[in-house]
Design a protein around this motif. Structure first.
Motif, PDB file in Angstrom:
ATOM      1  N   LEU A 110     -26.227 -45.028  -9.935  1.00 30.28           N
ATOM      2  CA  LEU A 110     -25.114 -44.252  -9.412  1.00 30.28           C
ATOM      3  C   LEU A 110     -23.970 -45.137  -8.929  1.00 30.28           C
ATOM      4  O   LEU A 110     -22.853 -44.665  -8.737  1.00 30.28           O
ATOM      5  CB  LEU A 110     -25.590 -43.361  -8.250  1.00 30.28           C
ATOM      6  CG  LEU A 110     -26.652 -42.325  -8.606  1.00 30.28           C
ATOM      7  CD1 LEU A 110     -27.047 -41.526  -7.372  1.00 30.28           C
ATOM      8  CD2 LEU A 110     -26.153 -41.397  -9.705  1.00 30.28           C
ATOM      9  N   ALA A 111     -24.252 -46.408  -8.723  1.00 32.81           N
ATOM     10  CA  ALA A 111     -23.245 -47.318  -8.193  1.00 32.81           C
ATOM     11  C   ALA A 111     -22.765 -48.344  -9.200  1.00 32.81           C
ATOM     12  O   ALA A 111     -21.724 -48.966  -8.994  1.00 32.81           O
ATOM     13  CB  ALA A 111     -23.801 -48.046  -6.963  1.00 32.81           C
ATOM     14  N   PHE A 112     -23.514 -48.532 -10.284  1.00 37.82           N
ATOM     15  CA  PHE A 112     -23.171 -49.568 -11.254  1.00 37.82           C
ATOM     16  C   PHE A 112     -23.276 -48.998 -12.652  1.00 37.82           C
ATOM     17  O   PHE A 112     -24.338 -48.518 -13.053  1.00 37.82           O
ATOM     18  CB  PHE A 112     -24.117 -50.774 -11.096  1.00 37.82           C
ATOM     19  CG  PHE A 112     -23.750 -51.957 -11.949  1.00 37.82           C
ATOM     20  CD1 PHE A 112     -22.773 -52.841 -11.531  1.00 37.82           C
ATOM     21  CD2 PHE A 112     -24.387 -52.183 -13.166  1.00 37.82           C
ATOM     22  CE1 PHE A 112     -22.430 -53.946 -12.316  1.00 37.82           C
ATOM     23  CE2 PHE A 112     -24.055 -53.274 -13.951  1.00 37.82           C
ATOM     24  CZ  PHE A 112     -23.064 -54.161 -13.522  1.00 37.82           C
ATOM     25  N   ARG A 113     -22.168 -49.033 -13.375  1.00 41.22           N
ATOM     26  CA  ARG A 113     -22.145 -48.497 -14.724  1.00 41.22           C
ATOM     27  C   ARG A 113     -22.510 -49.593 -15.729  1.00 41.22           C
ATOM     28  O   ARG A 113     -22.130 -50.750 -15.579  1.00 41.22           O
ATOM     29  CB  ARG A 113     -20.753 -47.954 -15.063  1.00 41.22           C
ATOM     30  CG  ARG A 113     -20.254 -46.876 -14.115  1.00 41.22           C
ATOM     31  CD  ARG A 113     -21.136 -45.642 -14.182  1.00 41.22           C
ATOM     32  NE  ARG A 113     -21.184 -45.047 -15.500  1.00 41.22           N
ATOM     33  CZ  ARG A 113     -21.965 -44.019 -15.825  1.00 41.22           C
ATOM     34  NH1 ARG A 113     -22.769 -43.484 -14.907  1.00 41.22           N
ATOM     35  NH2 ARG A 113     -21.955 -43.519 -17.049  1.00 41.22           N
ATOM     36  N   VAL A 114     -23.236 -49.193 -16.762  1.00 41.80           N
ATOM     37  CA  VAL A 114     -23.649 -50.109 -17.821  1.00 41.80           C
ATOM     38  C   VAL A 114     -23.159 -49.541 -19.145  1.00 41.80           C
ATOM     39  O   VAL A 114     -23.316 -48.345 -19.411  1.00 41.80           O
ATOM     40  CB  VAL A 114     -25.189 -50.262 -17.835  1.00 41.80           C
ATOM     41  CG1 VAL A 114     -25.625 -51.220 -18.946  1.00 41.80           C
ATOM     42  CG2 VAL A 114     -25.687 -50.759 -16.477  1.00 41.80           C
ATOM     43  N   SER A 115     -22.574 -50.378 -19.978  1.00 42.15           N
ATOM     44  CA  SER A 115     -22.085 -49.908 -21.267  1.00 42.15           C
ATOM     45  C   SER A 115     -23.251 -49.529 -22.167  1.00 42.15           C
ATOM     46  O   SER A 115     -24.380 -50.014 -22.005  1.00 42.15           O
ATOM     47  CB  SER A 115     -21.240 -50.992 -21.945  1.00 42.15           C
ATOM     48  OG  SER A 115     -22.065 -52.070 -22.362  1.00 42.15           O
ATOM     49  N   ALA A 185     -26.881 -43.865 -22.395  1.00 40.16           N
ATOM     50  CA  ALA A 185     -26.858 -43.688 -23.847  1.00 40.16           C
ATOM     51  C   ALA A 185     -27.011 -45.008 -24.587  1.00 40.16           C
ATOM     52  O   ALA A 185     -26.145 -45.434 -25.355  1.00 40.16           O
ATOM     53  CB  ALA A 185     -25.559 -42.990 -24.276  1.00 40.16           C
ATOM     54  N   PRO A 186     -28.125 -45.706 -24.387  1.00 37.97           N
ATOM     55  CA  PRO A 186     -28.291 -47.028 -24.990  1.00 37.97           C
ATOM     56  C   PRO A 186     -28.151 -47.000 -26.513  1.00 37.97           C
ATOM     57  O   PRO A 186     -28.766 -46.170 -27.175  1.00 37.97           O
ATOM     58  CB  PRO A 186     -29.713 -47.441 -24.592  1.00 37.97           C
ATOM     59  CG  PRO A 186     -30.239 -46.408 -23.679  1.00 37.97           C
ATOM     60  CD  PRO A 186     -29.314 -45.256 -23.655  1.00 37.97           C
ATOM     61  N   ASP A 187     -27.348 -47.899 -27.032  1.00 34.59           N
ATOM     62  CA  ASP A 187     -27.136 -47.985 -28.485  1.00 34.59           C
ATOM     63  C   ASP A 187     -28.193 -48.940 -29.050  1.00 34.59           C
ATOM     64  O   ASP A 187     -27.921 -50.129 -29.308  1.00 34.59           O
ATOM     65  CB  ASP A 187     -25.729 -48.478 -28.782  1.00 34.59           C
ATOM     66  CG  ASP A 187     -25.362 -48.334 -30.253  1.00 34.59           C
ATOM     67  OD1 ASP A 187     -26.283 -48.126 -31.074  1.00 34.59           O
ATOM     68  OD2 ASP A 187     -24.161 -48.440 -30.584  1.00 34.59           O
ATOM     69  N   VAL A 188     -29.389 -48.420 -29.248  1.00 36.92           N
ATOM     70  CA  VAL A 188     -30.509 -49.240 -29.698  1.00 36.92           C
ATOM     71  C   VAL A 188     -30.327 -49.722 -31.134  1.00 36.92           C
ATOM     72  O   VAL A 188     -30.602 -50.889 -31.444  1.00 36.92           O
ATOM     73  CB  VAL A 188     -31.835 -48.486 -29.511  1.00 36.92           C
ATOM     74  CG1 VAL A 188     -33.009 -49.288 -30.066  1.00 36.92           C
ATOM     75  CG2 VAL A 188     -32.066 -48.186 -28.027  1.00 36.92           C
TER      76      VAL A 188
END
Length: 276
Positions: A110-115, A185-188
């Motif tokens: 909730l505090a750190f966004r990940v691409s 939404a990990p781009d695996v």
């Protein structure tokens, strides 16, 4: 081999982990999070930390630096906590240290966004090594200087606890439904295209070569450390090319909805915001 230092002071235990790691100072003036051979999980936890930590770093993921730490059990004589004292006494000799990251924070989605790209790389790597311990329950990630760092790979490569199952492990799927990065939404597939070609037998062999011989001795069914190193290489090299095809995202877990994007947005919600 891993750089090697000597512990000069035991600072404090870290009670978040089941293996009771501790912060120590060493003769190179560094501060380390130390994992012990005398802990309940034993030396295979340290093997997993070395193999997976080095492999992740070669793939461009952020993992604290690793070092072998020589421990004199006499350090434990002044420790007031009996549990810690017994652990130190049982861990004389070579143990494992990870660079301490001062001021780092535990990962909070909730505090750190990940691409999607970075999330995909982490999920793909965890699928490769079969990491069962990077869920929303226990993310095992830190945020340090604005970047995501991966820690604690002791619960990976579970096939090395039962080597006769290692060949079958190459085709085993990976359920990432409760992965801590599932909401992003990990781009695996993109991660697989980038990383899988890099995971060659030579790369894996180079990582496994860093594991000290004494942590690989007396493994049933293997004629010495080099034979055991070869088994790690075969297991990971066989898994790398197609594991992305067997990664599951977005399914419900047994005890709560998954954190994957579809479950965050779909369906009616209960009181307090939790989905049905």
């Amino acid at each position: 081999m891993l750089p090697e230092v000597t512990a000069t002071r035991y600072v404090t235990p870290l009670r978040e982990g089941g293996s009771l790691p501790g912060i120590v100072e060493a003769d190179d003036l560094g501060t380390y999070v130390m994992k012990f051979t005398g802990a309940g999980q034993g030396r295979k936890t340290l093997v997993a930390e070395v193999v997976c930590g080095l492999l992740a770093r070669h793939l461009g993921l952020r993992v604290p630096g690793l070092a072998g730490i020589q421990l004199d059990p006499v350090i434990g004589l002044s420790e007031p906590d009996e549990e810690v004292q017994e652990l130190l006494k049982a861990s004389g000799g070579l143990n494992l240290g990870m660079d301490f990251l001062p001021g780092s924070l535990g990962f909070d989605p909730l505090a750190f966004r990940v691409s999607a790209a970075e999330a995909g790389r982490v999920v793909w790597f965890d699928a490769l090594v079969g990491n069962v311990d990077r869920s929303w329950r226990n993310p095992n990630m830190l945020v340090w200087h604005g970047n995501l760092w991966l820690i604690d790979h002791g619960a990976t490569m579970i096939w090395h606890h039962n080597w006769p199952t290692a060949d079958a492990a190459a085709g085993r799927p990976y359920d990432a439904s409760d992965h801590a990065l599932a909401p992003f939404a990990p781009d695996v597939p993109a991660a697989a295209a980038e990383l899988a070609p890099q995971v060659t037998a030579d790369l894996i062999a180079g990582c496994v070569a860093e594991v000290p011989d004494e942590w690989l001795l007396d493994e049933p069914g293997f004629d010495g450390p080099d034979a055991l190193r070869g088994a790690y290489v075969r297991a990971l090299a066989a898994r790398a090319p197609t594991i992305h095809e067997r990664v599951t995202l977005g399914e419900r877990s047994r005890d709560r909805p998954s954190q994957a994007p579809g479950w965050l947005t779909a369906g009616p919600r209960r009181k307090g915001g939790e989905q049905k």
